[in-house]
Design a protein around this motif. Structure first.
Motif, PDB file in Angstrom:
ATOM      1  N   LYS A 669       0.901  -1.169  -0.048  1.00 43.96           N
ATOM      2  CA  LYS A 669       0.332  -0.018  -0.032  1.00 43.96           C
ATOM      3  C   LYS A 669       0.893   1.233  -0.137  1.00 43.96           C
ATOM      4  O   LYS A 669       0.470   2.255  -0.752  1.00 43.96           O
ATOM      5  N   GLU A 670       1.866   1.408   0.721  1.00 39.67           N
ATOM      6  CA  GLU A 670       2.711   2.470   1.237  1.00 39.67           C
ATOM      7  C   GLU A 670       3.626   2.812   0.083  1.00 39.67           C
ATOM      8  O   GLU A 670       3.423   3.977  -0.593  1.00 39.67           O
ATOM      9  N   SER A 691     -17.208 -11.480  -1.778  1.00 40.12           N
ATOM     10  CA  SER A 691     -16.451 -10.503  -1.184  1.00 40.12           C
ATOM     11  C   SER A 691     -15.036 -10.402  -1.382  1.00 40.12           C
ATOM     12  O   SER A 691     -14.425 -11.129  -1.657  1.00 40.12           O
ATOM     13  N   PHE A 692     -14.631  -9.018  -1.534  1.00 40.75           N
ATOM     14  CA  PHE A 692     -13.445  -8.840  -2.140  1.00 40.75           C
ATOM     15  C   PHE A 692     -12.612  -8.151  -0.949  1.00 40.75           C
ATOM     16  O   PHE A 692     -11.424  -7.860  -0.747  1.00 40.75           O
ATOM     17  N   GLN A 693     -12.976  -8.466   0.434  1.00 44.69           N
ATOM     18  CA  GLN A 693     -12.472  -8.101   1.594  1.00 44.69           C
ATOM     19  C   GLN A 693     -11.268  -8.585   1.951  1.00 44.69           C
ATOM     20  O   GLN A 693     -10.132  -7.884   2.188  1.00 44.69           O
ATOM     21  N   TYR A 694     -11.167  -9.779   1.687  1.00 45.50           N
ATOM     22  CA  TYR A 694      -9.948 -10.617   2.074  1.00 45.50           C
ATOM     23  C   TYR A 694      -8.765  -9.788   1.142  1.00 45.50           C
ATOM     24  O   TYR A 694      -7.596  -9.690   1.555  1.00 45.50           O
ATOM     25  N   SER A 695      -8.861 -10.010  -0.371  1.00 42.05           N
ATOM     26  CA  SER A 695      -8.026  -9.584  -1.380  1.00 42.05           C
ATOM     27  C   SER A 695      -7.770  -8.080  -1.015  1.00 42.05           C
ATOM     28  O   SER A 695      -6.369  -7.657  -1.104  1.00 42.05           O
ATOM     29  N   SER A 696      -8.742  -7.024  -0.623  1.00 43.19           N
ATOM     30  CA  SER A 696      -8.484  -5.888  -0.468  1.00 43.19           C
ATOM     31  C   SER A 696      -7.299  -5.663   0.985  1.00 43.19           C
ATOM     32  O   SER A 696      -6.456  -4.838   0.599  1.00 43.19           O
ATOM     33  N   GLU A 697      -7.646  -6.308   1.818  1.00 40.92           N
ATOM     34  CA  GLU A 697      -6.569  -6.467   2.901  1.00 40.92           C
ATOM     35  C   GLU A 697      -5.278  -6.901   2.523  1.00 40.92           C
ATOM     36  O   GLU A 697      -4.226  -6.414   3.142  1.00 40.92           O
ATOM     37  N   LYS A 698      -4.934  -7.791   1.674  1.00 43.40           N
ATOM     38  CA  LYS A 698      -3.989  -8.369   1.374  1.00 43.40           C
ATOM     39  C   LYS A 698      -3.126  -7.325   0.759  1.00 43.40           C
ATOM     40  O   LYS A 698      -1.731  -7.403   0.536  1.00 43.40           O
ATOM     41  N   PHE A 699      -3.551  -6.386   0.086  1.00 47.59           N
ATOM     42  CA  PHE A 699      -3.114  -5.170  -0.655  1.00 47.59           C
ATOM     43  C   PHE A 699      -3.036  -3.992   0.237  1.00 47.59           C
ATOM     44  O   PHE A 699      -2.539  -3.029  -0.321  1.00 47.59           O
ATOM     45  N   GLY A 700      -3.450  -4.075   1.512  1.00 49.63           N
ATOM     46  CA  GLY A 700      -3.287  -3.018   2.435  1.00 49.63           C
ATOM     47  C   GLY A 700      -4.459  -2.148   2.590  1.00 49.63           C
ATOM     48  O   GLY A 700      -4.349  -1.028   3.168  1.00 49.63           O
ATOM     49  N   PHE A 701      -5.569  -2.196   1.872  1.00 57.80           N
ATOM     50  CA  PHE A 701      -6.716  -1.574   1.890  1.00 57.80           C
ATOM     51  C   PHE A 701      -7.754  -2.031   2.720  1.00 57.80           C
ATOM     52  O   PHE A 701      -7.862  -3.310   3.298  1.00 57.80           O
ATOM     53  N   SER A 702      -8.516  -1.152   3.532  1.00 51.02           N
ATOM     54  CA  SER A 702      -9.602  -1.361   4.349  1.00 51.02           C
ATOM     55  C   SER A 702     -10.657  -1.714   3.413  1.00 51.02           C
ATOM     56  O   SER A 702     -10.835  -1.538   2.244  1.00 51.02           O
ATOM     57  N   ALA A 703     -11.620  -2.514   4.003  1.00 51.53           N
ATOM     58  CA  ALA A 703     -12.849  -2.986   3.368  1.00 51.53           C
ATOM     59  C   ALA A 703     -13.687  -1.696   2.879  1.00 51.53           C
ATOM     60  O   ALA A 703     -14.411  -2.020   1.571  1.00 51.53           O
ATOM     61  N   THR A 704     -13.624  -0.670   3.551  1.00 45.93           N
ATOM     62  CA  THR A 704     -14.302   0.510   3.102  1.00 45.93           C
ATOM     63  C   THR A 704     -13.653   1.429   2.310  1.00 45.93           C
ATOM     64  O   THR A 704     -14.030   2.571   2.138  1.00 45.93           O
ATOM     65  N   ASP A 705     -12.319   1.259   1.928  1.00 43.72           N
ATOM     66  CA  ASP A 705     -11.573   2.237   1.357  1.00 43.72           C
ATOM     67  C   ASP A 705     -11.999   2.689  -0.012  1.00 43.72           C
ATOM     68  O   ASP A 705     -12.316   1.922  -0.954  1.00 43.72           O
ATOM     69  N   SER A 706     -12.221   3.860  -0.054  1.00 43.84           N
ATOM     70  CA  SER A 706     -12.941   4.434  -1.195  1.00 43.84           C
ATOM     71  C   SER A 706     -11.654   4.615  -2.481  1.00 43.84           C
ATOM     72  O   SER A 706     -12.019   4.885  -3.734  1.00 43.84           O
ATOM     73  N   GLU A 707     -10.691   4.536  -2.084  1.00 40.89           N
ATOM     74  CA  GLU A 707      -9.451   4.588  -3.337  1.00 40.89           C
ATOM     75  C   GLU A 707      -9.589   3.092  -4.211  1.00 40.89           C
ATOM     76  O   GLU A 707      -9.107   3.379  -5.386  1.00 40.89           O
ATOM     77  N   LEU A 708     -10.015   2.357  -3.654  1.00 42.05           N
ATOM     78  CA  LEU A 708     -10.211   0.861  -4.332  1.00 42.05           C
ATOM     79  C   LEU A 708     -11.509   0.729  -4.993  1.00 42.05           C
ATOM     80  O   LEU A 708     -12.517   0.259  -4.007  1.00 42.05           O
ATOM     81  N   ARG A 709     -11.842   0.776  -6.211  1.00 39.21           N
ATOM     82  CA  ARG A 709     -13.202   0.286  -7.031  1.00 39.21           C
ATOM     83  C   ARG A 709     -12.903  -1.345  -6.921  1.00 39.21           C
ATOM     84  O   ARG A 709     -11.800  -1.789  -7.240  1.00 39.21           O
ATOM     85  N   LYS A 710     -14.079  -1.922  -6.990  1.00 38.46           N
ATOM     86  CA  LYS A 710     -14.207  -3.154  -7.285  1.00 38.46           C
ATOM     87  C   LYS A 710     -15.263  -3.870  -8.133  1.00 38.46           C
ATOM     88  O   LYS A 710     -16.422  -3.220  -8.098  1.00 38.46           O
TER      89      LYS A 710
END
Length: 746
Positions: A669-670, A691-710
Motif C-alpha cells: 500500500k505505502e 466479497s473482495f474484503q480478503y483480497s483488499s486487505e492483502k493489498f493494504g486496503f480497508s474494506a471501506t477504502d474508497s480509493e479502491l473500486r471493485k
C-alpha cells in the motif's frame, strides 16, 4: 565423413548383458543422401515386458519366425563398414550392437560415433524437447510410428540431415569456437565439425544474418525502433465499441462481449479518475484485451508509459506474441510494446566469454555440451533471454555463472556493452509505450527505488492473486546449501580453479614484490579461512538436518518443515546450531575484512578489471549471506516468520532456511498504491464468497477504502468461432483478417 549408418533398436530392456534386441532399423547415408533402408525383427526367447509391448506394439508372437541375431548382424556389417555410427542417444544402441558383436565373435565397432541427441542439444538450443518423437513434431519431420526401429531410424536420419544443414548455415567463427569447446570431450564430433570448417574455407559464404563481435557470432543488431511520434487520436474510446464505431466500421463482422467492453471502459475510467480498480474477470472474459486496449490508448494519448505485470512468463509471452500483434493490426495508430524481465533472465556476454576461455581441460562432457548449446544460442538469439533456451535443470548451474547481475556489471566500460542483451532490453523499455514485465521485477524495482523500470503512473497487475505471495518472497529471504556451495565454488574450487586462484596467479605473474605479497595473503590467509568457513557451513547444515529429523519423525517422504519459534529454540540441539552459527558469523566477518583489504590493495595495480569487479560482487554476496544467517538465527523480528525445510537428494540431506513477512499489505500500500495514480488488479480469483474484503486487505486496503473500486465479471456471453467450437473468440471479423492474424484470443 561421407558415409553414415543410422541405427535404432527395439529391445526387451536397457541392459545389453541381460536383455535382447527385438527389432533393428538402419539407414545408410552417403554423400548426405539416404541410399538404403534396412529393417528386421530379431528372434528372442525372452518374454517381452508388457509395458514394452504397449510402447512398441511388438509381441513375442511377431518374432516367432524372425531371423536370429547372427543373421541380422551379418546383414548389418557391410553397412557399418567404413561408416560413422549415428543414433539418438547413441550409447544405448551402440551398447547392444557391441555386445552382440562380442557374443558372436566379431571385433567391436571402432569407427567414429555421433549422437544426434548431443548434436541436437548443441545446434537446436531453443527446441522444446530433445525426445525424438517430440522433436520430429516440432521440426515437422515425418515420423508415423514412434518406438518402431525403422521409423525411428528414418526419423533420426532426417533429423541428422537437418542438423547438417544447420551446421552449414552457421558462420565460420562459430564453427571454429564450437570445435575448440568440444575437441577434448567429443573428439569424433569435433572431427565432424572440422570437415565443415574446411568446406567453409574452400567455399566461403556471405553470413548476412550474423556479425562477429569480440570473436563471437551474434545476430545483426537492427536499429532500435524509435518511439512512435506523439499523435492526436481523433477517436473517442467509448465510441470505439459502439454499433457504428471504429471497430464495426473497419470490421463489418465485428462483435464484442459485453463484459469485455464494460471492463475496458472501467479501466479507462479508473485511469481518468486516478483511482485503483480490482476486477475479478472469469476465464473467457477476454480480460487481456479489455485492459490492453485502454492501456495503449492512454499511453499514446497522454505520452505516458503504462506497465503491465504478470505472474507467469507464459502469460507475458502470450500477451507479446499473440495479443500485441493483433492490436497492432486493429488499432488505427502505431504503438511500441516490449518485454522487460529481471536481470538474471539475461546472458552476460562478458561472463560467457570467460567460460569459453576456461573450457580447455576444465569441463566434462556434459558441461561442454551445455557451453556449446549456449554458444549456438548466442549466435541465434535477439534477446539473450534464458526462457528461450532449453537448458536442462541439472545444467542450470552453468547459467548461474553466465547470467547478468548488477554487482558484477562493468556498464559502459564493459567491452560487450554495445551488444549487451540486458541493456538493449532496458533501452527498448525507455522508448516503448507499453512495457510487459512480471511481479518479481516490479517488486525488485520498488526495492531499488525505481531504478530499473522507466517512470510510470499507470499499472495493470494481471494474475493479481499471486502478487501478495511474490511480495512475501521478495520482502523475505532465504539461504540454501546450493547458494552457499555455489559461492564457495566461484571463489575457490581447488588449487587450479576459482576467482581467488585467478587473481592470485595474476599477482604472482607480475613478479612485483607488493603484488606477490597480495598473492601470499590470498593463498595463506584468505583461502585457508574460506576452507574453514566451508567446513563450518557443512557442519551447520548437517546439524540443522538432524535437528529437523528429530522434530519431524512422522513425515517420512518429501520435504520436512519446522517453524522456528521460541519453544523450538529451547531444544538443546538448537543451542548446538546457534553455537556453530556464532562461530560462522565471526569467520564471515573476518573474511569480509580481509576481502576489503585485498580489494583496497588491488586498486593500485593493473589487475584485469573484470576479475576485480567479480570479486566485489562475491564480497557483496558473502556480506548478504552473513546478514541473512544472522537475522535467521536470531529470529528477533516479530513481523517475520522463520522456518526451515529439509529434503533428501540422493544420499545427501539438503536444508533450506526461509523467512517471510507476516503481512506485506502495508508495504504494498505505502510503496506502490500510494505512489501511483492508478493500478488495475485483475484475476479470475480475487473474491471469497462474493466479497473482495480478503483480497483488499492483502493489498493494504480497508474494506471501506474508497480509493479502491471493485467489480465482478462472471456472466459471460461467449461468441464461438465459425471455424472452431473449442475456442471462444473475442471478435468475429472478416475472413481475410481472420486468416492473416489467426485471430483467436482467450
Amino acid at each position: 565423413m561421407k558415409r553414415f549408418i543410422v541405427i535404432d533398436l527395439e529391445t526387451t530392456g536397457n541392459q545389453p548383458s541381460k536383455d535382447t534386441i527385438t527389432e533393428v532399423g538402419a539407414v545408410l547415408i552417403e554423400n548426405f543422401e539416404v541410399k538404403k533402408v534396412y529393417c528386421s525383427f530379431v528372434y528372442t526367447n525372452q518374454e517381452i515386458p508388457e509395458y514394452i509391448q504397449q510402447l512398441t506394439g511388438i509381441t513375442n508372437d511377431m518374432l516367432k519366425n524372425a531371423p536370429m541375431i547372427d543373421e541380422v548382424i551379418t546383414e548389418l556389417l557391410p553397412l557399418m563398414e567404413n561408416s560413422v555410427f549415428v543414433a539418438h542417444h547413441a550409447p544405448f544402441d551402440l551398447g547392444f550392437i557391441q555386445h552382440s558383436l562380442d557374443e558372436l565373435g566379431y571385433g567391436p565397432f571402432s569407427g567414429p560415433i555421433i549422437d544426434t541427441l548431443d548434436l541436437s542439444r548443441i545446434l537446436l538450443p531453443m527446441v522444446q524437447s530433445y525426445k525424438l518423437g517430440e522433436m520430429t513434431q516440432e521440426l515437422e519431420i515425418e515420423h508415423e510410428h514412434p518406438h518402431r526401429a525403422v521409423d525411428d531410424a528414418l526419423a533420426t536420419a532426417k533429423l541428422f540431415l537437418q542438423l547438417i544443414e544447420r551446421i552449414r548455415e552457421m558462420p565460420y567463427i562459430y564453427l571454429q569456437r564450437l570445435q575448440e569447446i568440444i575437441k577434448n570431450t567429443h573428439s569424433d564430433l569435433a572431427f565432424f565439425i572440422e570437415e565443415f570448417l574446411v568446406e567453409r574455407m574452400t567455399h566461403p559464404t556471405d553470413d548476412d544474418q550474423f556479425f562477429v563481435y569480440q570473436q563471437l557470432a551474434l545476430q545483426r543488431v537492427e536499429d532500435e525502433e524509435e518511439a512512435t511520434a506523439e499523435i492526436n487520436i481523433n477517436l473517442d474510446f467509448e465510441d470505439m465499441f459502439s454499433p457504428n464505431g471504429y471497430l464495426s466500421e473497419r470490421f463489418p463482422d465485428f462483435e464484442i462481449r459485453p463484459q469485455q467492453q464494460e471492463m475496458s471502459l472501467d479501466v479507462m475510467k479508473a485511469f481518468e479518475d486516478q483511482k485503483h480498480l480490482m476486477v475479478e474477470a472469469g476465464t473467457g472474459t477476454g480480460k487481456s484485451l479489455a485492459y490492453l486496449l485502454p492501456s495503449i490508448f492512454w499511453a499514446k494519448e497522454h505520452d505516458e508509459k503504462v506497465i503491465v505485470s504478470t505472474h507467469t512468463i507464459n502469460l507475458q509471452e502470450q500477451l507479446y506474441q499473440r495479443d500485441i500483434p493483433l492490436l497492432k493490426e486493429i488499432l488505427p495508430f502505431d504503438f511500441q510494446a516490449t518485454i522487460l524481465k529481471g536481470r538474471n533472465h539475461y546472458l552476460c556476454l562478458r561472463k560467457f566469454e570467460q567460460q569459453l576461455v576456461q573450457v580447455q581441460g576444465e569441463f566434462n562432457r556434459d558441461q561442454t555440451i551445455s557451453l556449446s548449446q549456449i554458444l549456438t544460442w548466442v549466435a541465434l538469439t535477439n534477446t539473450g533471454d534464458v526462457e528461450e533456451l532449453n537448458l536442462s535443470s541439472n545444467r542450470r548451474e552453468l547459467w548461474n555463472d553466465v547470467k547478468s547481475d548488477a554487482e558484477t556489471c562493468l556498464n559502459r566500460s564493459c567491452p560487450w556493452f554495445r551488444v549487451c542483451f540486458y541493456h538493449r532490453a532496458k533501452q527498448k523499455a525507455q522508448t516503448a509505450d507499453l512495457i510487459l514485465t512480471n511481479h518479481s521485477l516490479l517488486l525488485t524495482d520498488l526495492q531499488s527505488e525505481n531504478r530499473i523500470l522507466p517512470n510510470y503512473r499507470k499499472l495493470v497487475i494481471d494474475e493479481a492473486h499471486h502478487f501478495e505471495e511474490v511480495a512475501s518472497t521478495h520482502l523475505g529471504f532465504e539461504l540454501t546449501q546450493y547458494r552457499v556451495n555455489h559461492n564457495f565454488q566461484h571463489l575457490y574450487r581447488d588449487a587450479k580453479h576459482g576467482l581467488l586462484v585467478q587473481i592470485m596467479n595474476e599477482c604472482y605473474r607480475s613478479q612485483d614484490l607488493d603484488q606477490t605479497a597480495i598473492a601470499n595473503q590470498i593463498q595463506h590467509r584468505l583461502i585457508s579461512l574460506l576452507i574453514e568457513i566451508d567446513h563450518s557451513f557443512q557442519e551447520y547444515f548437517n546439524q540443522m538436518g538432524q535437528f529437523v529429523d528429530s522434530l519431524v519423525t512422522k513425515q517420512e517422504v518429501g520435504k520436512k518443515t519446522v517453524r522456528i519459534t521460541d519453544r523450538v529454540k529451547k531444544n538443546k540441539e538448537w543451542r548446538v546450531i546457534y553455537e556453530i552459527y556464532g562461530n560462522l558469523y565471526v569467520q564471515l566477518t573476518e573474511f569480509d575484512n580481509q576481502l576489503e583489504e585485498i580489494l583496497h590493495q588491488l586498486k593500485d595495480y593493473s589487475i584485469e578489471e573484470s576479475l576485480v569487479v567479480d570479486l566485489k560482487g562475491v564480497r557483496k554476496e558473502f556480506k548478504e549471506m552473513n546478514l541473512v544467517l544472522s537475522e535467521w538465527n536470531e529470529t528477533k523480528n516479530p513481523n517475520m516468520v522463520f522456518w526451515v525445510e529439509t529434503e533428501v537428494r540422493g544420499k545427501r540431506l539438503i536444508a533450506y532456511l526461509y523467512a517471510s513477512p507476516v503481512d506485506v499489505g502495508p508495504f504494498i500500500k505505502e510503496f506502490l498504491f500510494d505512489q501511483k495514480d492508478s493500478i488495475i488488479l485483475t484475476s479470475a480469483t480475487l473474491s471469497v464468497n462474493g466479497s473482495f474484503q480478503y483480497s483488499s486487505e492483502k493489498f493494504g486496503f480497508s474494506a471501506t477504502d474508497s480509493e479502491l473500486r471493485k467489480k465482478h465479471f462472471h456472466h459471460l456471453l461467449i461468441i464461438e468461432s465459425k471455424h472452431s467450437s473449442r475456442y471462444p473468440m473475442i471478435f468475429r471479423i472478416s475472413k481475410k483478417l481472420e486468416k492473416q492474424s489467426s485471430l483467436t484470443i482467450l
